[in-house]
Design an enzyme around this catalytic site. Structure first.
Site, PDB file in Angstrom:
ATOM      1  N   GLY A   1     -18.866  -2.797  -6.746  1.00  0.00           N
ATOM      2  CA  GLY A   1     -19.784  -1.659  -6.600  1.00  0.00           C
ATOM      3  C   GLY A   1     -20.692  -1.804  -5.389  1.00  0.00           C
TER       4      GLY A   1
ATOM      5  N   HIS B   1     -10.105 -11.115  11.435  1.00  0.00           N
ATOM      6  CA  HIS B   1      -9.351  -9.870  11.628  1.00  0.00           C
ATOM      7  C   HIS B   1     -10.238  -8.627  11.601  1.00  0.00           C
ATOM      8  CE1 HIS B   1      -5.078 -11.417  10.368  1.00  0.00           C
ATOM      9  NE2 HIS B   1      -5.752 -12.333  11.067  1.00  0.00           N
TER      10      HIS B   1
ATOM     11  N   CYS C   1     -22.980  -8.397  -6.652  1.00  0.00           N
ATOM     12  CA  CYS C   1     -23.190  -7.761  -7.957  1.00  0.00           C
ATOM     13  C   CYS C   1     -22.260  -8.469  -8.940  1.00  0.00           C
ATOM     14  CB  CYS C   1     -22.976  -6.243  -7.888  1.00  0.00           C
ATOM     15  SG  CYS C   1     -21.290  -5.695  -7.582  1.00  0.00           S
TER      16      CYS C   1
ATOM     17  N   HIS D   1      -6.841  -7.506  17.162  1.00  0.00           N
ATOM     18  CA  HIS D   1      -7.705  -7.009  16.082  1.00  0.00           C
ATOM     19  C   HIS D   1      -8.764  -6.026  16.589  1.00  0.00           C
ATOM     20  CE1 HIS D   1      -5.741  -9.984  13.675  1.00  0.00           C
ATOM     21  NE2 HIS D   1      -6.172 -10.954  14.468  1.00  0.00           N
TER      22      HIS D   1
ATOM     23  N   ASP E   1     -27.754  -6.917  -7.507  1.00  0.00           N
ATOM     24  CA  ASP E   1     -28.278  -6.329  -8.746  1.00  0.00           C
ATOM     25  C   ASP E   1     -28.533  -7.462  -9.746  1.00  0.00           C
ATOM     26  OD1 ASP E   1     -25.762  -6.949  -9.640  1.00  0.00           O
ATOM     27  OD2 ASP E   1     -25.247  -4.933 -10.345  1.00  0.00           O
TER      28      ASP E   1
ATOM     29  N   ARG F   1     -19.927 -12.632 -11.421  1.00  0.00           N
ATOM     30  CA  ARG F   1     -19.305 -12.909 -12.727  1.00  0.00           C
ATOM     31  C   ARG F   1     -17.977 -13.631 -12.583  1.00  0.00           C
ATOM     32  NH1 ARG F   1     -21.235  -7.214 -15.129  1.00  0.00           N
ATOM     33  NH2 ARG F   1     -23.011  -7.960 -16.310  1.00  0.00           N
TER      34      ARG F   1
ATOM     35  N   THR G   1     -19.206  -7.838 -10.094  1.00  0.00           N
ATOM     36  CA  THR G   1     -17.849  -7.988  -9.556  1.00  0.00           C
ATOM     37  C   THR G   1     -17.830  -8.104  -8.037  1.00  0.00           C
ATOM     38  OG1 THR G   1     -17.670  -5.596  -9.336  1.00  0.00           O
ATOM     39  CG2 THR G   1     -16.853  -6.566 -11.401  1.00  0.00           C
ATOM     40  N   GLY G   2     -18.874  -7.642  -7.392  1.00  0.00           N
ATOM     41  CA  GLY G   2     -18.889  -7.518  -5.927  1.00  0.00           C
ATOM     42  C   GLY G   2     -18.310  -6.196  -5.468  1.00  0.00           C
TER      43      GLY G   2
END
Ligand code: RB5
Length: 153
Positions: free
Chosen positions: A70, A98, A65, A133, A8, A109, A67-68
């Site tokens: 959303g 894993h 985005c 895993h 975004d 940000r 924060t990563g």
């Protein structure tokens, strides 16, 4: 290798840097947007990258985005996607080793561009560990259909 990237507006500059970095590594890049810093909506780009990964059009995806958070939630809504938000190289390594993460999420940000590129490199250079895993990742895959077919089970 072919990688889809999407972001975004707050992560537009990071996406452009990631794109250039991937190209420098000889990776074929599919950019789903956004194309500027004009305000837009992260679910659109998370889903677009997730769909390309899920249908096999690309090998992996990278979503970004502010924060990563959303955009990783959006990507993870697509069955077959295992998106991991990573703010450290160790997260990136373990998400591959894993979780066999097929989508990397970054928060523009909170992660400087040079650090983000180092996280990208670690993520690209780490293989899935398999072994113990493997059944756990299979369980994640099973969750993709579980709630669709029988929401109350
Ligand atoms: C956009 O303002 C911001 O909410 C978005 O980039 C992201 O941080 C959402 O999780």
């Amino acid at each position: 290798m072919r990688i889809a990237v999407g972001s975004d507006h707050p992560a537009y500059h990071l996406k452009e840097a990631v794109k250039a970095h991937l190209s420098d590594r000889g990776i074929d890049v599919v950019d789903v947007g956004t194309d500027s810093t004009e305000s837009t909506h992260y679910p659109k780009y998370g889903a677009a990258v997730g769909e390309l990964v899920a249908d096999g059009s690309v090998d992996r995806g990278i979503v970004m985005c502010g924060t990563g958070i959303g955009i990783s939630i959006a990507a993870n809504k697509i069955p077959g996607v295992r998106a991991a938000l990573c703010s450290h190289e160790a997260h990136a390594a373990l998400s591959r080793e894993h979780n066999d993460a097929n989508v990397l999420a970054l928060g523009a940000r909170f992660t400087a561009i040079e650090h983000a590129l180092s996280i990208v490199d670690t993520w690209l250079d780490t293989k899935f560990g398999g072994g113990r895993h493997e059944p756990r990742v299979d369980m994640l895959t099973a969750l993709d259909t579980r709630w669709k077919s029988s929401p109350k089970s």
